[in-house]
Write an enzyme that holds these catalytic residues in place. Structure first.
Site, PDB file in Angstrom:
ATOM      1  N   GLY A  11       0.789  -1.219   0.000  1.00  0.00           N
ATOM      2  CA  GLY A  11       0.000   0.000   0.000  1.00  0.00           C
ATOM      3  C   GLY A  11       0.822   1.270   0.000  1.00  0.00           C
ATOM      4  O   GLY A  11       1.985   1.297  -0.426  1.00  0.00           O
ATOM      5  N   CYS A  12       0.215   2.339   0.508  1.00  0.00           N
ATOM      6  CA  CYS A  12       0.781   3.683   0.376  1.00  0.00           C
ATOM      7  C   CYS A  12       2.087   3.874   1.131  1.00  0.00           C
ATOM      8  O   CYS A  12       2.855   4.782   0.814  1.00  0.00           O
ATOM      9  CB  CYS A  12      -0.238   4.724   0.851  1.00  0.00           C
ATOM     10  SG  CYS A  12      -1.746   4.790  -0.146  1.00  0.00           S
ATOM     11  N   ASN A  13       2.361   3.056   2.132  1.00  0.00           N
ATOM     12  CA  ASN A  13       3.611   3.186   2.880  1.00  0.00           C
ATOM     13  C   ASN A  13       4.786   2.503   2.190  1.00  0.00           C
ATOM     14  O   ASN A  13       5.937   2.673   2.578  1.00  0.00           O
ATOM     15  CB  ASN A  13       3.468   2.586   4.277  1.00  0.00           C
ATOM     16  CG  ASN A  13       2.939   1.162   4.262  1.00  0.00           C
ATOM     17  OD1 ASN A  13       1.724   0.986   4.246  1.00  0.00           O
ATOM     18  ND2 ASN A  13       3.802   0.163   4.248  1.00  0.00           N
TER      19      ASN A  13
ATOM     20  N   MET B 253       2.338   6.479   5.136  1.00  0.00           N
ATOM     21  CA  MET B 253       1.319   5.803   5.936  1.00  0.00           C
ATOM     22  C   MET B 253       0.493   4.915   5.020  1.00  0.00           C
ATOM     23  O   MET B 253       0.246   5.277   3.874  1.00  0.00           O
ATOM     24  CB  MET B 253       0.393   6.824   6.607  1.00  0.00           C
ATOM     25  CG  MET B 253       1.111   7.888   7.414  1.00  0.00           C
ATOM     26  SD  MET B 253       1.749   9.259   6.390  1.00  0.00           S
ATOM     27  CE  MET B 253       0.245  10.179   6.086  1.00  0.00           C
TER      28      MET B 253
END
EC number: 2.3.1.246
Length: 370
Positions: A157-159, A357
């Protein structure tokens, strides 16, 4: 090499990028790319035929002006056709490879390097699943030396961009003088569901297509980019289901889920990770001159600003990237780093914090110094 002298802070065992290695990884160049077409939020509401005032409000109060997207085919009856999962996977493959190649080219140009200099390619994506991985497809597409080592980080994901940087920094420290690249390529257009619900509306209002590449190298004192000093990670296991990309049986496809409490969960735990990052360095939060935070959304950024006591100036690149591109997932912090680099305001000795995050719920941070 006496690392404590070159960094200006006492080197402890905790501060080592990789315990037992003395080489410090530096940023050598950065490059970005987006998909071909951009849309304003108002244009998207009209194109998708959205009339629900609550959903329209989500789009129009997102602090996003434009996003680059590859929309589904037009529906003769209005709006856009719902794409089956197979078409979405094909879309991801096409867009992620195209953007990834262009971002890698721009990155190598920024680093003053060529494809023949590349020794390790780490590709990151969460918007589709590929086997062989994105790294293999890009190596074939660009004619990169087949001996180039590679790794793929999928589904974090975004992290995930900082997870990849952690991996490649370790590789770089073990291979001084050799060029490694972190390449994040997220075709968020391939992860959309159009069902008129608030759950999907939040996602559809936020994410955009984008790719970012960062070249790193150790053992080369001529490289002027910041050095990587330390990483810190934190997973909020009580919120493991708060951000998900999983199978939606009703839609017969994968779809995102974002819990409305995510901004507050991330904000409430941000200090824990910063404190761990700076522990043992002799640095205080006020010593950090540059903050490069993932453009996760207006409420997420606001929560980080409030809980870390940052100014709007501190996150100007974060909010600027959000405004111009939306949430680009794993590579968004590199879009912010590129903007900071273009400003030419950093000075030798300056410290910076990178923060991403994502699902887990996860907070990743890195400490860098120019």
């Amino acid at each position: 090499m006496d690392v404590s002298m070159t960094t200006g802070i006492e080197l402890t065992e905790e501060l080592s990028v990789l315990n037992g290695l003395t080489e410090i990884t530096r940023f050598a160049g950065v490059g970005t790319a987006v998909s071909e077409t951009s849309y304003s939020q108002t244009e998207l509401l009209d194109i998708l035929d959205v009339e629900d005032p609550k959903i329209r409000s989500v789009f129009l109060n997102s602090a996003i002006d434009r996003r680059f997207l590859t929309l589904p085919p037009e529906n003769p009856g209005g709006g856009r056709l719902a794409e089956p999962q197979g078409d979405l996977l094909d879309k991801h493959k096409k867009i992620a490879v195209d953007m990834g190649c262009r971002a890698l080219e721009a990155c190598l140009k920024s680093a003053g390097a060529t494809l023949s200099d590349l020794r390790h390619l780490c590709c990151v994506t969460s918007t589709g699943f590929l086997t062989p991985g994105l790294s293999a497809l890009i190596i074939r597409e660009m004619g990169i030396d087949p001996h180039c080592s590679r790794s793929d980080i999928v589904g974090m994901g975004c992290n995930a961009g900082l997870n990849a940087l952690n991996v490649v920094s370790g590789w770089s420290a073990a291979h001084p003088g050799e060029l490694g690249v972190v390449l994040c390529s997220e075709a968020c257009s391939a992860a959309y569901a159009l069902d008129g619900t608030m759950r999907t509306a939040v996602v559809n209002s936020l994410f955009g297509d984008g790719s970012a590449a960062l070249a790193v190298i150790s053992g080369d004192g001529r490289v002027a980019g910041p050095r990587v000093l330390k990483f810190a990670s934190y997973i909020i296991t009580d919120a493991v289901d708060a951000m998900r990309y999983d199978w939606d049986r009703d839609q017969d496809r994968f779809s995102f889920f974002l819990d409305p409490q995510i901004p507050y969960v991330v904000g409430a735990h941000a200090e824990i990770v910063v404190d761990r990052l700076l522990s043992g360095t002799g640095l205080r939060r006020s010593d950090i001159g540059h903050w490069l935070v993932h453009s996760g959304g207006k409420k997420v950024v606001d929560a980080v600003v409030v809980n870390l006591g940052l100014s709007r100036h501190d996150v100007r690149h974060t909010t600027g990237v959000l405004r111009d591109y939306g949430n680009l997932s794993s590579g968004s912090f590199l879009f912010s780093y590129e903007r900071l680099s273009e400003e030419d305001v950093t000075r030798p000795g300056d410290y910076g914090v990178l923060m991403t995050m994502g699902p887990g719920s996860t907070i990743e941070m890195a400490l860098i110094q120019w």
